[in-house]
Design an enzyme around this catalytic site. Structure first.
Site, PDB file in Angstrom:
ATOM      1  N   PHE A 154      38.072  35.321  25.849  1.00  0.00           N
ATOM      2  CA  PHE A 154      38.888  35.681  24.679  1.00  0.00           C
ATOM      3  C   PHE A 154      40.251  35.009  24.668  1.00  0.00           C
ATOM      4  O   PHE A 154      40.901  34.932  23.632  1.00  0.00           O
ATOM      5  CB  PHE A 154      39.076  37.214  24.610  1.00  0.00           C
ATOM      6  CG  PHE A 154      40.156  37.731  25.527  1.00  0.00           C
ATOM      7  CD1 PHE A 154      41.486  37.708  25.137  1.00  0.00           C
ATOM      8  CD2 PHE A 154      39.858  38.216  26.801  1.00  0.00           C
ATOM      9  CE1 PHE A 154      42.494  38.168  25.978  1.00  0.00           C
ATOM     10  CE2 PHE A 154      40.852  38.662  27.649  1.00  0.00           C
ATOM     11  CZ  PHE A 154      42.181  38.636  27.233  1.00  0.00           C
ATOM     12  N   LYS A 178      28.767  30.155  22.562  1.00  0.00           N
ATOM     13  CA  LYS A 178      28.811  31.618  22.461  1.00  0.00           C
ATOM     14  C   LYS A 178      30.237  32.031  22.819  1.00  0.00           C
ATOM     15  O   LYS A 178      30.602  32.138  23.987  1.00  0.00           O
ATOM     16  CB  LYS A 178      27.802  32.280  23.403  1.00  0.00           C
ATOM     17  CG  LYS A 178      27.547  33.718  22.992  1.00  0.00           C
ATOM     18  CD  LYS A 178      27.630  34.750  24.072  1.00  0.00           C
ATOM     19  CE  LYS A 178      28.882  35.098  24.710  1.00  0.00           C
ATOM     20  NZ  LYS A 178      29.827  35.968  23.996  1.00  0.00           N
ATOM     21  N   GLU A 181      33.050  37.685  21.995  1.00  0.00           N
ATOM     22  CA  GLU A 181      32.824  38.475  20.774  1.00  0.00           C
ATOM     23  C   GLU A 181      34.108  39.203  20.348  1.00  0.00           C
ATOM     24  O   GLU A 181      34.169  39.779  19.269  1.00  0.00           O
ATOM     25  CB  GLU A 181      31.652  39.455  20.944  1.00  0.00           C
ATOM     26  CG  GLU A 181      31.799  40.505  22.030  1.00  0.00           C
ATOM     27  CD  GLU A 181      31.420  40.000  23.425  1.00  0.00           C
ATOM     28  OE1 GLU A 181      31.734  38.844  23.764  1.00  0.00           O
ATOM     29  OE2 GLU A 181      30.833  40.800  24.180  1.00  0.00           O
ATOM     30  N   ARG A 182      35.159  39.116  21.217  1.00  0.00           N
ATOM     31  CA  ARG A 182      36.435  39.733  20.822  1.00  0.00           C
ATOM     32  C   ARG A 182      37.228  38.809  19.903  1.00  0.00           C
ATOM     33  O   ARG A 182      38.122  39.258  19.197  1.00  0.00           O
ATOM     34  CB  ARG A 182      37.251  40.081  22.071  1.00  0.00           C
ATOM     35  CG  ARG A 182      36.658  41.282  22.803  1.00  0.00           C
ATOM     36  CD  ARG A 182      37.519  41.682  23.960  1.00  0.00           C
ATOM     37  NE  ARG A 182      37.018  41.132  25.202  1.00  0.00           N
ATOM     38  CZ  ARG A 182      37.584  41.323  26.374  1.00  0.00           C
ATOM     39  NH1 ARG A 182      38.680  42.041  26.462  1.00  0.00           N
ATOM     40  NH2 ARG A 182      37.071  40.808  27.454  1.00  0.00           N
ATOM     41  N   SER A 231      35.684  35.977  33.552  1.00  0.00           N
ATOM     42  CA  SER A 231      36.054  36.686  34.777  1.00  0.00           C
ATOM     43  C   SER A 231      35.104  36.328  35.920  1.00  0.00           C
ATOM     44  O   SER A 231      33.954  35.932  35.690  1.00  0.00           O
ATOM     45  CB  SER A 231      36.028  38.189  34.507  1.00  0.00           C
ATOM     46  OG  SER A 231      34.730  38.550  34.085  1.00  0.00           O
ATOM     47  N   CYS A 286      44.640  32.081  32.619  1.00  0.00           N
ATOM     48  CA  CYS A 286      44.069  31.952  33.966  1.00  0.00           C
ATOM     49  C   CYS A 286      45.002  31.168  34.883  1.00  0.00           C
ATOM     50  O   CYS A 286      44.791  31.121  36.082  1.00  0.00           O
ATOM     51  CB  CYS A 286      42.709  31.293  33.908  1.00  0.00           C
ATOM     52  SG  CYS A 286      42.827  29.589  33.404  1.00  0.00           S
ATOM     53  N   GLU A 384      43.164  40.431  39.906  1.00  0.00           N
ATOM     54  CA  GLU A 384      43.735  39.753  38.749  1.00  0.00           C
ATOM     55  C   GLU A 384      44.285  40.808  37.787  1.00  0.00           C
ATOM     56  O   GLU A 384      43.580  41.755  37.433  1.00  0.00           O
ATOM     57  CB  GLU A 384      42.637  38.940  38.053  1.00  0.00           C
ATOM     58  CG  GLU A 384      43.140  38.178  36.858  1.00  0.00           C
ATOM     59  CD  GLU A 384      42.074  37.269  36.251  1.00  0.00           C
ATOM     60  OE1 GLU A 384      40.883  37.640  36.239  1.00  0.00           O
ATOM     61  OE2 GLU A 384      42.460  36.181  35.784  1.00  0.00           O
TER      62      GLU A 384
END
Ligand code: NAD
Length: 491
Positions: A154, A178, A181-182, A231, A286, A384
């Protein structure tokens, strides 16, 4: 974007927008306002199957399209991305929360990958050698793989898909994205532009779904390669499952990034850069610094400088003028981050700057938060955080600081701030991380370098971007040829 009530078709399959076969609606909520931005139909396995079928059908003709013709679509795509950059950035801010400037900047980094991929007629070349034995020549040719898939997170809705898409199609593969979806709306707009570029149907496809869609790709016999960014637990799952099913897989995972501040560092510059790194994109990067290790007697002054700068950061809706930091992505994310901070404080940590309460807060806001005295064993140090929280630790020597870094299971990035070449070289030489900054806070490789990452931050061999991307998206074929002179005389 005006709030939409009708469900948007978010799957682009075989050159057309398609309604999800599951008809499960998904609300896209603005993290700054809590308002509905749009509703999209969440895809399921049948949509994923349809995308693979479309990509497979498009592959033979696309593979045979000469590379210099393939990149003409990318040139057009680049122009369209530049022309609509502000619209894309605005949409990213609405669905992700980062500021408009951050959203605009990430898109530029994505476009750089389109530009690099336009060099494919040169980059994709193989090599050869005459007379490997008398009258025998050997040739290495690169060929595309077939259907390739990228699964993205995201936090960079435009840049990360563009780490993969341009290279995949320029090398002659077909491609399925893909996205998270957020944040599917940025990807949706990017695919509208791909459509406008005239790209042949099925070469690029978009499927907006969750785990069932990912699992369909992981198990599908016609998918040849999978790229993942997200993640670490999901990266490990995708790496294991994809490899088990015979796919080429590259997985970029989570991170826990340290900076080491040496006593000879330029303190003002360091505090500013560390601030940008820790609180840019609300810490949801990240490459964001999460722990600063102050070496020797610099600790007190560094803490004062970093707190002073962070306390002036204006948090708010990223579309408003002057706002420097947006919210975190969801309310769940916010409470996860606040719980981690609580755990650190219960364990003896001290608050240097408390951003836990933001006045008039309707979105998922946390203002810059700085802590010190957090034990190495505390989850705040070992996991994290992915939010605007910086912890400052202290160590006596550079060796001690490097030892502290080595305890982390992650290896995405690490940076040192110093004016000593010897300290910088020692750091670069010894630290177990894939992206190293020397007086740089966000060591983000340019598009023509691999986006490295080691240990739990990366699973695979070939990274995203640059030459690694060409390697990842092609197979090498070696041809050894003999053409005896006598045969030529027959003609
Ligand atoms: P995430 O792992 O939750 O999701 C990433 C993608 O995986 C999404 O498309 C999601 O739909 C899918 N997914 C989620 N759970 C899944 C499951 N159980 N099975 C299959 N697919 C699943 O990550 P996120 O929250 O979207 O992104 C933040 C994470 O990404 C952070 O850990 C961050 O460090 C990492 N990240 C890493 C890099 C890098 O270069 N190493 C870059 C950006 C973000």
């Amino acid at each position: 974007m005006t709030p939409q009530t009708a469900t948007l078709d978010a799957n682009y399959i075989g050159g057309a927008w398609q309604t999800s076969k599951t008809s499960t609606p998904l609300d896209i909520i603005n993290p700054a306002t809590g308002e509905l931005v749009a509703q999209v139909g969440l895809a399921g396995p049948a949509d994923a199957d349809a995308a693979v079928a479309a990509a497979l059908a498009a592959y033979p003709a696309w593979r045979r399209t000469p590379p210099q013709n393939r990149i003409q679509y990318l040139f057009r795509f680049r122009e369209l991305l530049l022309a609509r950059a502000k619209d894309i950035a605005r949409l990213t801010t609405q669905e992700n929360g980062k500021t408009f400037a951050e959203a605009y900047a990430e898109l530029q980094r994505g476009i750089e990958n389109v530009e690099v991929a336009c060099g494919i007629p040169t980059l994709m070349q193989g090599y050869n050698l005459e007379d490997v034995s008398s009258g025998i020549d050997e040739i290495m040719i690169r060929q595309p793989l077939g259907v390739t898939v990228a699964i993205t997170p995201f936090n960079f809705p435009s840049m990360i898909p563009l780490w993969f898409l341009p290279y995949a199609i320029a090398t002659g593969n077909t491609f399925i994205l893909k996205p998270s979806e957020r944040v599917p709306l940025t990807a949706r707009l990017i695919f509208e532009l791909l459509h406008e570029s005239g790209l042949p149907a099925g070469v690029c496809n978009l499927v907006v779904g969750g785990k069932p869609v990912v699992d369909t790709f992981l198990h599908h016999p016609d998918v040849r390669a999978i790229s993942f960014v997200g993640s670490t637990p999901v990266a490990k799952y995708i790496y294991a499952e994809g490899s088990l099913h015979g796919k080429r897989v590259q997985c970029q995972g989570g991170a826990k990034n340290y900076v080491v501040v040496m006593p000879d560092a330029d303190l003002e510059m360091t505090a500013k850069i560390v601030n940008d790194s820790a609180f840019g994109c609300a810490g949801q990067r990240c490459l964001a610094v999460s722990v600063a290790v102050a070496v020797g007697d610099v600790a007190k002054k560094f803490k004062e400088a970093v707190v002073d700068m962070a306390s002036n950061i204006r948090t708010g809706n990223g579309l408003e003028e002057g706002v420097q930091m947006g919210p975190v992505i969801t309310a769940d994310s916010k409470s996860r981050i606040l719980n981690l901070v609580d755990k650190g404080l219960q364990d003896g940590g001290k608050v240097l700057l408390d951003g836990r309460k933001v006045a008039g807060d309707v979105g998922n806001f946390i203002a810059p938060t700085i802590l010190s005295g957090i034990a190495a064993s505390n989850p705040l140090t070992s996991t994290e955080i992915f939010g605007p929280v910086l912890t400052v630790n202290e160590s006596n020597t550079l060796d001690d600081a490097i030892e502290l870094l080595s305890r982390s299971s992650f290896g995405n990035s690490a940076a040192i701030f110093t004016s000593s070449g010897a300290a910088a070289r020692k750091f670069r030489y010894e630290v177990q991380a894939g992206n190293i900054g020397v007086n740089i806070g966000v060591a983000a490789p340019m598009a023509y370098f691999p986006f490295s990452g080691w240990r739990d931050s990366f699973m695979g061999v070939l990274h995203g971007q640059g030459k690694d991307a060409i390697e990842f998206y092609t197979d090498k074929k070696v041809v050894i040829e003999r053409w005896p002179k006598e045969w030529s005389r027959k003609f």
